[in-house]
Design a protein around this motif. Structure first.
Motif, PDB file in Angstrom:
ATOM      1  N   VAL A   1      46.968  69.288-153.550  1.00 30.52           N
ATOM      2  CA  VAL A   1      46.268  68.227-154.256  1.00 30.52           C
ATOM      3  C   VAL A   1      46.739  68.251-155.704  1.00 30.52           C
ATOM      4  O   VAL A   1      46.690  69.278-156.363  1.00 30.52           O
ATOM      5  CB  VAL A   1      44.735  68.441-154.172  1.00 30.52           C
ATOM      6  CG1 VAL A   1      44.006  67.362-154.946  1.00 30.52           C
ATOM      7  CG2 VAL A   1      44.293  68.482-152.726  1.00 30.52           C
ATOM      8  N   ASN A   2      47.191  67.106-156.191  1.00 28.19           N
ATOM      9  CA  ASN A   2      47.719  67.076-157.553  1.00 28.19           C
ATOM     10  C   ASN A   2      46.600  66.877-158.582  1.00 28.19           C
ATOM     11  O   ASN A   2      45.449  66.601-158.235  1.00 28.19           O
ATOM     12  CB  ASN A   2      48.816  66.008-157.697  1.00 28.19           C
ATOM     13  CG  ASN A   2      48.293  64.611-157.477  1.00 28.19           C
ATOM     14  OD1 ASN A   2      47.204  64.261-157.918  1.00 28.19           O
ATOM     15  ND2 ASN A   2      49.083  63.794-156.795  1.00 28.19           N
ATOM     16  N   ALA A   3      46.958  66.994-159.844  1.00 33.12           N
ATOM     17  CA  ALA A   3      45.985  66.918-160.937  1.00 33.12           C
ATOM     18  C   ALA A   3      45.302  65.550-161.004  1.00 33.12           C
ATOM     19  O   ALA A   3      44.114  65.460-161.323  1.00 33.12           O
ATOM     20  CB  ALA A   3      46.662  67.243-162.265  1.00 33.12           C
ATOM     21  N   VAL A   4      46.015  64.491-160.706  1.00 33.02           N
ATOM     22  CA  VAL A   4      45.428  63.151-160.752  1.00 33.02           C
ATOM     23  C   VAL A   4      44.338  63.025-159.682  1.00 33.02           C
ATOM     24  O   VAL A   4      43.246  62.516-159.948  1.00 33.02           O
ATOM     25  CB  VAL A   4      46.512  62.059-160.558  1.00 33.02           C
ATOM     26  CG1 VAL A   4      45.884  60.682-160.454  1.00 33.02           C
ATOM     27  CG2 VAL A   4      47.523  62.110-161.696  1.00 33.02           C
ATOM     28  N   ALA A   5      44.634  63.492-158.480  1.00 32.47           N
ATOM     29  CA  ALA A   5      43.637  63.437-157.400  1.00 32.47           C
ATOM     30  C   ALA A   5      42.402  64.240-157.774  1.00 32.47           C
ATOM     31  O   ALA A   5      41.270  63.801-157.538  1.00 32.47           O
ATOM     32  CB  ALA A   5      44.232  63.956-156.099  1.00 32.47           C
ATOM     33  N   LEU A   6      42.591  65.399-158.365  1.00 30.84           N
ATOM     34  CA  LEU A   6      41.449  66.220-158.787  1.00 30.84           C
ATOM     35  C   LEU A   6      40.654  65.532-159.900  1.00 30.84           C
ATOM     36  O   LEU A   6      39.432  65.624-159.934  1.00 30.84           O
ATOM     37  CB  LEU A   6      41.926  67.597-159.250  1.00 30.84           C
ATOM     38  CG  LEU A   6      42.433  68.509-158.143  1.00 30.84           C
ATOM     39  CD1 LEU A   6      43.031  69.786-158.741  1.00 30.84           C
ATOM     40  CD2 LEU A   6      41.338  68.842-157.152  1.00 30.84           C
ATOM     41  N   ALA A   7      41.348  64.832-160.780  1.00 28.53           N
ATOM     42  CA  ALA A   7      40.664  64.163-161.896  1.00 28.53           C
ATOM     43  C   ALA A   7      39.774  63.025-161.411  1.00 28.53           C
ATOM     44  O   ALA A   7      38.699  62.793-161.979  1.00 28.53           O
ATOM     45  CB  ALA A   7      41.697  63.639-162.895  1.00 28.53           C
ATOM     46  N   VAL A   8      40.186  62.300-160.375  1.00 25.88           N
ATOM     47  CA  VAL A   8      39.398  61.157-159.898  1.00 25.88           C
ATOM     48  C   VAL A   8      38.408  61.543-158.808  1.00 25.88           C
ATOM     49  O   VAL A   8      37.584  60.715-158.398  1.00 25.88           O
ATOM     50  CB  VAL A   8      40.299  59.997-159.416  1.00 25.88           C
ATOM     51  CG1 VAL A   8      41.175  59.494-160.550  1.00 25.88           C
ATOM     52  CG2 VAL A   8      41.119  60.394-158.213  1.00 25.88           C
ATOM     53  N   LEU A   9      38.458  62.778-158.343  1.00 27.95           N
ATOM     54  CA  LEU A   9      37.571  63.217-157.264  1.00 27.95           C
ATOM     55  C   LEU A   9      36.087  63.002-157.574  1.00 27.95           C
ATOM     56  O   LEU A   9      35.370  62.455-156.727  1.00 27.95           O
ATOM     57  CB  LEU A   9      37.841  64.679-156.912  1.00 27.95           C
ATOM     58  CG  LEU A   9      36.955  65.280-155.823  1.00 27.95           C
ATOM     59  CD1 LEU A   9      37.163  64.539-154.495  1.00 27.95           C
ATOM     60  CD2 LEU A   9      37.253  66.753-155.651  1.00 27.95           C
ATOM     61  N   PRO A  10      35.581  63.389-158.740  1.00 28.72           N
ATOM     62  CA  PRO A  10      34.148  63.177-159.004  1.00 28.72           C
ATOM     63  C   PRO A  10      33.737  61.709-158.870  1.00 28.72           C
ATOM     64  O   PRO A  10      32.683  61.401-158.307  1.00 28.72           O
ATOM     65  CB  PRO A  10      33.959  63.675-160.439  1.00 28.72           C
ATOM     66  CG  PRO A  10      35.057  64.663-160.637  1.00 28.72           C
ATOM     67  CD  PRO A  10      36.232  64.115-159.844  1.00 28.72           C
ATOM     68  N   GLU A  11      34.578  60.796-159.346  1.00 34.59           N
ATOM     69  CA  GLU A  11      34.257  59.366-159.249  1.00 34.59           C
ATOM     70  C   GLU A  11      34.276  58.917-157.787  1.00 34.59           C
ATOM     71  O   GLU A  11      33.405  58.160-157.350  1.00 34.59           O
ATOM     72  CB  GLU A  11      35.247  58.539-160.070  1.00 34.59           C
ATOM     73  CG  GLU A  11      34.889  57.084-160.159  1.00 34.59           C
ATOM     74  CD  GLU A  11      33.534  56.831-160.814  1.00 34.59           C
ATOM     75  OE1 GLU A  11      32.863  55.858-160.403  1.00 34.59           O
ATOM     76  OE2 GLU A  11      33.127  57.585-161.717  1.00 34.59           O
ATOM     77  N   ALA A  12      35.244  59.387-157.034  1.00 33.84           N
ATOM     78  CA  ALA A  12      35.336  59.020-155.614  1.00 33.84           C
ATOM     79  C   ALA A  12      34.100  59.496-154.852  1.00 33.84           C
ATOM     80  O   ALA A  12      33.573  58.777-153.997  1.00 33.84           O
ATOM     81  CB  ALA A  12      36.595  59.604-154.998  1.00 33.84           C
ATOM     82  N   LEU A  13      33.629  60.678-155.158  1.00 34.12           N
ATOM     83  CA  LEU A  13      32.451  61.214-154.471  1.00 34.12           C
ATOM     84  C   LEU A  13      31.170  60.485-154.860  1.00 34.12           C
ATOM     85  O   LEU A  13      30.206  60.486-154.102  1.00 34.12           O
ATOM     86  CB  LEU A  13      32.322  62.715-154.722  1.00 34.12           C
ATOM     87  CG  LEU A  13      33.399  63.575-154.059  1.00 34.12           C
ATOM     88  CD1 LEU A  13      33.247  65.037-154.473  1.00 34.12           C
ATOM     89  CD2 LEU A  13      33.377  63.428-152.561  1.00 34.12           C
ATOM     90  N   ARG A  14      31.170  59.860-156.033  1.00 30.85           N
ATOM     91  CA  ARG A  14      29.985  59.093-156.441  1.00 30.85           C
ATOM     92  C   ARG A  14      29.831  57.819-155.604  1.00 30.85           C
ATOM     93  O   ARG A  14      28.734  57.293-155.475  1.00 30.85           O
ATOM     94  CB  ARG A  14      30.062  58.733-157.925  1.00 30.85           C
ATOM     95  CG  ARG A  14      29.571  59.852-158.827  1.00 30.85           C
ATOM     96  CD  ARG A  14      29.361  59.376-160.254  1.00 30.85           C
ATOM     97  NE  ARG A  14      30.558  59.418-161.067  1.00 30.85           N
ATOM     98  CZ  ARG A  14      31.103  60.531-161.559  1.00 30.85           C
ATOM     99  NH1 ARG A  14      30.568  61.698-161.302  1.00 30.85           N
ATOM    100  NH2 ARG A  14      32.183  60.465-162.302  1.00 30.85           N
ATOM    101  N   ASP A  15      30.919  57.344-155.026  1.00 34.40           N
ATOM    102  CA  ASP A  15      30.878  56.142-154.195  1.00 34.40           C
ATOM    103  C   ASP A  15      30.454  56.555-152.778  1.00 34.40           C
ATOM    104  O   ASP A  15      31.271  56.682-151.874  1.00 34.40           O
ATOM    105  CB  ASP A  15      32.250  55.470-154.178  1.00 34.40           C
ATOM    106  CG  ASP A  15      32.251  54.145-153.432  1.00 34.40           C
ATOM    107  OD1 ASP A  15      31.241  53.819-152.771  1.00 34.40           O
ATOM    108  OD2 ASP A  15      33.281  53.445-153.494  1.00 34.40           O
ATOM    109  N   GLN A  16      29.162  56.765-152.606  1.00 35.10           N
ATOM    110  CA  GLN A  16      28.643  57.283-151.344  1.00 35.10           C
ATOM    111  C   GLN A  16      28.851  56.328-150.173  1.00 35.10           C
ATOM    112  O   GLN A  16      29.012  56.776-149.043  1.00 35.10           O
ATOM    113  CB  GLN A  16      27.159  57.646-151.489  1.00 35.10           C
ATOM    114  CG  GLN A  16      26.957  58.955-152.229  1.00 35.10           C
ATOM    115  CD  GLN A  16      27.633  60.110-151.497  1.00 35.10           C
ATOM    116  OE1 GLN A  16      27.282  60.451-150.383  1.00 35.10           O
ATOM    117  NE2 GLN A  16      28.620  60.719-152.144  1.00 35.10           N
ATOM    118  N   GLN A  17      28.895  55.034-150.411  1.00 32.77           N
ATOM    119  CA  GLN A  17      29.160  54.103-149.313  1.00 32.77           C
ATOM    120  C   GLN A  17      30.571  54.311-148.781  1.00 32.77           C
ATOM    121  O   GLN A  17      30.795  54.315-147.580  1.00 32.77           O
ATOM    122  CB  GLN A  17      28.957  52.648-149.745  1.00 32.77           C
ATOM    123  CG  GLN A  17      29.035  51.676-148.582  1.00 32.77           C
ATOM    124  CD  GLN A  17      28.008  52.002-147.487  1.00 32.77           C
ATOM    125  OE1 GLN A  17      26.826  52.156-147.743  1.00 32.77           O
ATOM    126  NE2 GLN A  17      28.483  52.119-146.244  1.00 32.77           N
TER     127      GLN A  17
END
Length: 131
Positions: A13-29
């Motif tokens: 997993v690259n740094a960009v994917a790790l950086a956006v992970l919290p936002e992606a997880l907030r989208d529960q739908q």
């Protein structure tokens, strides 16, 4: 670098994917939809393995391990020529002749299932001719 590549996971997993992970997880739908899609695709895949008479291990992940037997390399190559990559698990303890197939989107699963039927039929026919 060759030594690092041999030790690293092919799915780092690259740094960009790790950086956006919290936002992606907030989208529960999105998360719920993705989980539902994986569950549905996994069910379809396991049903096809049963239909084809292939031994597999029931899974709760986004992949399924299946034993295709001595023709596993032929199976892997035949899927690869159809644009489908699978993981060769033959060298893992207890996994002789096994490959791991990842569950994808609905469209990807339809393509995989169609390819599975064609590849298994071709391998089976070749084995019958050789015997």
């Amino acid at each position: 670098m060759a030594m690092v590549r041999r030790a690293a996971s092919p799915y780092n997993v690259n740094a960009v994917a790790l950086a956006v992970l919290p936002e992606a997880l907030r989208d529960q739908q999105y998360v719920k939809d993705y989980v539902a899609e994986v569950q549905h695709g996994r069910t379809l895949l396991q049903r096809e393995f049963r239909t084809l008479g292939l031994e597999y291990w029931s899974s709760r992940a986004n992949f399924v391990l299946v034993r295709v037997g001595p023709a596993h390399m032929e199976f892997i190559q035949a899927l690869r020529t159809r644009g489908i990559l699978v993981r060769d698990r033959n060298s893992d303890p207890g996994c002789e002749g096994c490959v791991r197939l990842t569950v994808g989107s609905g469209e990807d699963m339809r393509a995989l299932i169609d390819a599975l039927h064609g590849v298994i039929k071709t391998i089976h026919t070749r084995r019958e001719v050789k015997v």
